[in-house]
Design a protein around this motif. Structure first.
Motif, PDB file in Angstrom:
ATOM      1  N   GLN A 128       1.426  -1.224  -0.024  1.00  0.00           N
ATOM      2  CA  GLN A 128       0.338  -0.180  -0.031  1.00  0.00           C
ATOM      3  C   GLN A 128       0.679   1.036  -0.074  1.00  0.00           C
ATOM      4  N   VAL A 129       0.430   1.663  -0.692  1.00  0.00           N
ATOM      5  CA  VAL A 129       1.430   3.155  -1.134  1.00  0.00           C
ATOM      6  C   VAL A 129       0.275   4.491  -1.313  1.00  0.00           C
ATOM      7  N   TYR A 130       0.978   5.457  -0.820  1.00  0.00           N
ATOM      8  CA  TYR A 130       0.054   7.467  -0.537  1.00  0.00           C
ATOM      9  C   TYR A 130       0.361   7.718  -1.376  1.00  0.00           C
ATOM     10  N   LEU A 131      -0.319   8.222  -2.009  1.00  0.00           N
ATOM     11  CA  LEU A 131       0.240   9.243  -3.403  1.00  0.00           C
ATOM     12  C   LEU A 131      -0.626  10.452  -2.966  1.00  0.00           C
ATOM     13  N   ASP A 132       0.613  12.243  -3.073  1.00  0.00           N
ATOM     14  CA  ASP A 132      -0.540  13.113  -3.041  1.00  0.00           C
ATOM     15  C   ASP A 132      -1.456  13.309  -4.653  1.00  0.00           C
ATOM     16  N   GLN A 133      -2.897  13.918  -3.853  1.00  0.00           N
ATOM     17  CA  GLN A 133      -4.225  13.976  -5.582  1.00  0.00           C
ATOM     18  C   GLN A 133      -3.300  14.179  -6.688  1.00  0.00           C
ATOM     19  N   ARG A 134      -2.665  15.213  -6.797  1.00  0.00           N
ATOM     20  CA  ARG A 134      -2.007  15.635  -8.048  1.00  0.00           C
ATOM     21  C   ARG A 134      -1.546  14.200  -8.673  1.00  0.00           C
ATOM     22  N   VAL A 135      -0.210  13.883  -8.296  1.00  0.00           N
ATOM     23  CA  VAL A 135       0.666  12.555  -8.318  1.00  0.00           C
ATOM     24  C   VAL A 135      -0.132  11.633  -8.252  1.00  0.00           C
ATOM     25  N   HIS A 136      -1.203  11.130  -8.128  1.00  0.00           N
ATOM     26  CA  HIS A 136      -2.059  10.277  -8.449  1.00  0.00           C
ATOM     27  C   HIS A 136      -3.103  10.128 -10.091  1.00  0.00           C
TER      28      HIS A 136
END
Length: 83
Positions: free
Chosen positions: A7-15
């Motif tokens: 599980q990896v969290y990305l910021d909204q812009r990168v996502h």
């Protein structure tokens, strides 16, 4: 290939950018992330060296590994052909 969940969290812009590229290339976001991770690892660590697979090939199995190492390497290679 055995896949292990991560599980990896990305910021909204990168996502969002990832979503756009995946849509454009008609691949899943997961496939795209894997591709980028593999590329980054290759850049940082280099390609995996297949020669490293021979480490431990004769451990405890044979007493003549020093004399017949080529024979055992061929046997090992043939095993991979069946996969």
């Amino acid at each position: 290939m055995n896949k292990v969940p991560l599980q990896v969290y990305l910021d909204q812009r990168v996502h969002e950018r990832l979503r756009q590229v995946a849509k454009k290339k008609k691949v899943s976001k997961s496939d795209l992330v894997r591709k980028y991770v593999y590329r980054g690892l290759e850049e940082d660590l280099g390609r995996e060296d297949p020669a490293l697979d021979i480490i431990g090939i004769g451990t405890g199995k044979t007493s003549d590994i020093a004399q017949r190492h080529d024979h055992y390497l061929v046997l090992r290679e043939r095993e991979t052909w069946k996969e």
